[in-house]
Design a protein around this motif. Sequence first.
Motif, mmCIF file in Angstrom:
data_model
loop_
_atom_site.group_PDB
_atom_site.id
_atom_site.type_symbol
_atom_site.label_atom_id
_atom_site.label_comp_id
_atom_site.label_asym_id
_atom_site.label_seq_id
_atom_site.Cartn_x
_atom_site.Cartn_y
_atom_site.Cartn_z
ATOM 1 N N ALA A 1 6.165 -20.152 1.964
ATOM 2 C CA ALA A 1 5.991 -21.352 0.158
ATOM 3 C C ALA A 1 7.658 -21.767 -0.639
ATOM 4 C CB ALA A 1 4.569 -20.957 -0.828
ATOM 5 N N PHE A 2 8.292 -22.630 -0.249
ATOM 6 C CA PHE A 2 9.493 -22.961 -0.743
ATOM 7 C C PHE A 2 8.996 -23.309 -2.269
ATOM 8 C CE2 PHE A 2 11.050 -23.158 3.108
ATOM 9 C CZ PHE A 2 12.031 -22.110 3.248
ATOM 10 N N VAL A 3 9.383 -22.209 -3.117
ATOM 11 C CA VAL A 3 8.779 -22.259 -4.700
ATOM 12 C C VAL A 3 9.960 -23.054 -5.646
ATOM 13 C CG1 VAL A 3 7.170 -21.609 -6.686
ATOM 14 C CG2 VAL A 3 7.159 -21.536 -4.235
ATOM 15 N N PHE A 4 10.275 -24.253 -6.325
ATOM 16 C CA PHE A 4 10.932 -24.224 -7.048
ATOM 17 C C PHE A 4 10.405 -24.777 -9.119
ATOM 18 C CE2 PHE A 4 12.157 -26.359 -2.425
ATOM 19 C CZ PHE A 4 13.330 -24.923 -3.221
ATOM 20 N N LEU B 1 5.177 -26.347 1.537
ATOM 21 C CA LEU B 1 4.116 -25.466 2.060
ATOM 22 C C LEU B 1 4.499 -25.185 3.411
ATOM 23 C CD1 LEU B 1 0.587 -25.734 0.801
ATOM 24 C CD2 LEU B 1 2.294 -23.566 0.179
ATOM 25 N N LEU B 2 4.637 -24.357 4.797
ATOM 26 C CA LEU B 2 4.739 -24.775 6.048
ATOM 27 C C LEU B 2 4.536 -23.374 6.454
ATOM 28 C CD1 LEU B 2 8.300 -25.376 4.351
ATOM 29 C CD2 LEU B 2 8.786 -23.982 6.780
ATOM 30 N N ASP B 3 4.009 -23.905 7.781
ATOM 31 C CA ASP B 3 2.962 -23.046 8.888
ATOM 32 C C ASP B 3 3.415 -22.846 9.677
ATOM 33 O OD1 ASP B 3 3.001 -25.317 10.070
ATOM 34 O OD2 ASP B 3 0.959 -25.361 11.069
ATOM 35 N N LEU B 4 5.168 -22.084 9.503
ATOM 36 C CA LEU B 4 5.787 -21.244 10.122
ATOM 37 C C LEU B 4 5.164 -20.260 10.918
ATOM 38 C CD1 LEU B 4 8.726 -22.148 11.709
ATOM 39 C CD2 LEU B 4 9.543 -20.561 9.443
ATOM 40 N N LYS C 1 3.557 -29.084 3.896
ATOM 41 C CA LYS C 1 2.999 -30.448 2.942
ATOM 42 C C LYS C 1 3.401 -30.135 2.021
ATOM 43 C CE LYS C 1 -1.789 -30.688 5.405
ATOM 44 N NZ LYS C 1 -3.086 -31.102 4.277
ATOM 45 N N SER C 2 3.679 -30.814 0.378
ATOM 46 C CA SER C 2 4.796 -30.695 -0.547
ATOM 47 C C SER C 2 3.433 -31.831 -1.371
ATOM 48 C CB SER C 2 5.459 -31.743 -0.875
ATOM 49 O OG SER C 2 6.056 -32.704 -0.548
ATOM 50 N N ILE C 3 3.255 -30.148 -2.103
ATOM 51 C CA ILE C 3 2.350 -30.254 -3.759
ATOM 52 C C ILE C 3 3.040 -30.100 -4.757
ATOM 53 C CG2 ILE C 3 0.582 -29.082 -2.151
ATOM 54 C CD1 ILE C 3 1.006 -26.629 -3.786
ATOM 55 N N SER C 4 2.819 -30.032 -5.735
ATOM 56 C CA SER C 4 3.611 -29.890 -7.215
ATOM 57 C C SER C 4 2.268 -30.078 -7.961
ATOM 58 C CB SER C 4 4.071 -31.462 -7.926
ATOM 59 O OG SER C 4 3.869 -32.330 -8.015
ATOM 60 N N GLY C 5 2.597 -29.397 -9.778
ATOM 61 C CA GLY C 5 1.673 -29.448 -10.681
ATOM 62 C C GLY C 5 2.785 -29.254 -12.026
ATOM 63 N N LYS C 6 1.931 -29.415 -12.952
ATOM 64 C CA LYS C 6 2.244 -28.876 -14.430
ATOM 65 C C LYS C 6 2.036 -27.134 -14.585
ATOM 66 C CE LYS C 6 2.039 -34.212 -15.596
ATOM 67 N NZ LYS C 6 2.086 -34.770 -16.928
ATOM 68 N N PRO D 1 7.375 -33.864 4.985
ATOM 69 C CA PRO D 1 7.308 -33.444 3.469
ATOM 70 C C PRO D 1 8.969 -32.958 2.729
ATOM 71 C CG PRO D 1 6.027 -32.692 4.865
ATOM 72 C CD PRO D 1 6.735 -34.107 5.866
ATOM 73 N N MET D 2 8.691 -32.763 1.579
ATOM 74 C CA MET D 2 10.306 -32.665 1.014
ATOM 75 C C MET D 2 10.062 -32.262 -0.679
ATOM 76 S SD MET D 2 12.178 -33.888 -1.983
ATOM 77 C CE MET D 2 11.666 -35.847 -1.770
ATOM 78 N N ALA D 3 10.955 -31.107 -0.548
ATOM 79 C CA ALA D 3 10.864 -30.474 -1.780
ATOM 80 C C ALA D 3 11.985 -30.283 -1.906
ATOM 81 C CB ALA D 3 9.767 -29.467 -1.835
#
Length: 386
Positions: free
Chosen positions: A31-34, A78-81, A4-9, A353-355
């Motif tokens: 989580a890949f966090v950019f 987010l990945l449940d790998l 799942k991809s999420i984003s925020g300010k 899902p992409m980020a």
Amino acid sequence: MKAKSISGKSPEEIQLALNTSLVDGFTPTVAFVFMSVKQDRKAVSEILARHNIDIFGATSCGEFVNGNQSSGEIAILLLDLAKDAYSILFEEIGMESMEETAKKVANSALSLFANPSLIVCSTGVTPSSELFDGIDLVHELSAALGKEKIFFGGMAGDDFNLTGTAVFTKNQETDHGLIAIVLDADRVSFNGMAITGWKRLGISRKVTQCKGKLLYTIDDKPAVDMYLNYLGKGKEGENREFDVLNELSFYYPFIVERDNGEDILIKSPMSIDYEENALVMDMEMIEGEKFWFAIPPDFDIVQEITDEASKVREELGQDADALLIFSCAGREPALGPLVTMENEGLAEIWNSPMAGFFTYGEFGRAKNCGQNFHSTACCWVALKEK
């Protein structure tokens, strides 16, 4: 593998988005966090750590997820790998050489899995505010891993400030180093491609005098005058307020053919050294090197990127579980909305899902080519748990 991809300010918005993503029982492990350097990395890391989520993080020049492209914000995939299908490595360069650092990462990766693939992010500028040497990193890491091993990724950004970038994990951070997530390629398929799209403009040119990143003459003529005059900006030669990078280089860099002739490397003037009367390049030029002035892609670049991705998707015969995109920071100002179309088009093709984020350089393989460092590229990688 579910993603799942999420984003925020803000970290607060990330907390809310994360809570929403967990409602259906989704339990991400990594989580890949950019995120922008303006954001609170520690706060975001603590939010994820409370859920026992590992972190692969890099600062950005803009970030994006499905349906949202932002600047100065936070994007997370987010990945449940499965925990035993990956491992995150962290290396601070410090006083070590690039060769030593690359060997450490490679030896760790090869000891973890018989068939590793890597996603790698380095810092984007050194502590002295010089651009990180992505070419050297790719060369050394590829040599240490073995030419057949695959890795994709990019160099961290800092909202175009060029003063300080960072890569980070759940409890470590550096302004001069790299992180890698090592994947067991026998359990996670790994498919990607890097495409630039910039096109040759006019005849080939030759570097006739240079020293390090200072380019003095092109075809035995002053490089500053030739570059500015060729692009109709000759009057700016004496204007010390003229911003070469933003006004010209994002749009009109130099194209250099790689040794194999099947791929290109983009090199860009960053500024003018008025005392030396030289162009300051982002990468060293070589005396005798042949290159072309370049123009940015037009609408067909979106079609080219999505067509190539479609071919890979059709050959595999399956969607991806997750998609990561490392897109050069120069693509957004040069291509405008086409960049969003690229990213969204890739996510649609892979139905996942992409980020991703806008980088200071990209690592990956172009079509029919080996592992390379890129500039101005769109570099994507699709993941699928087997």
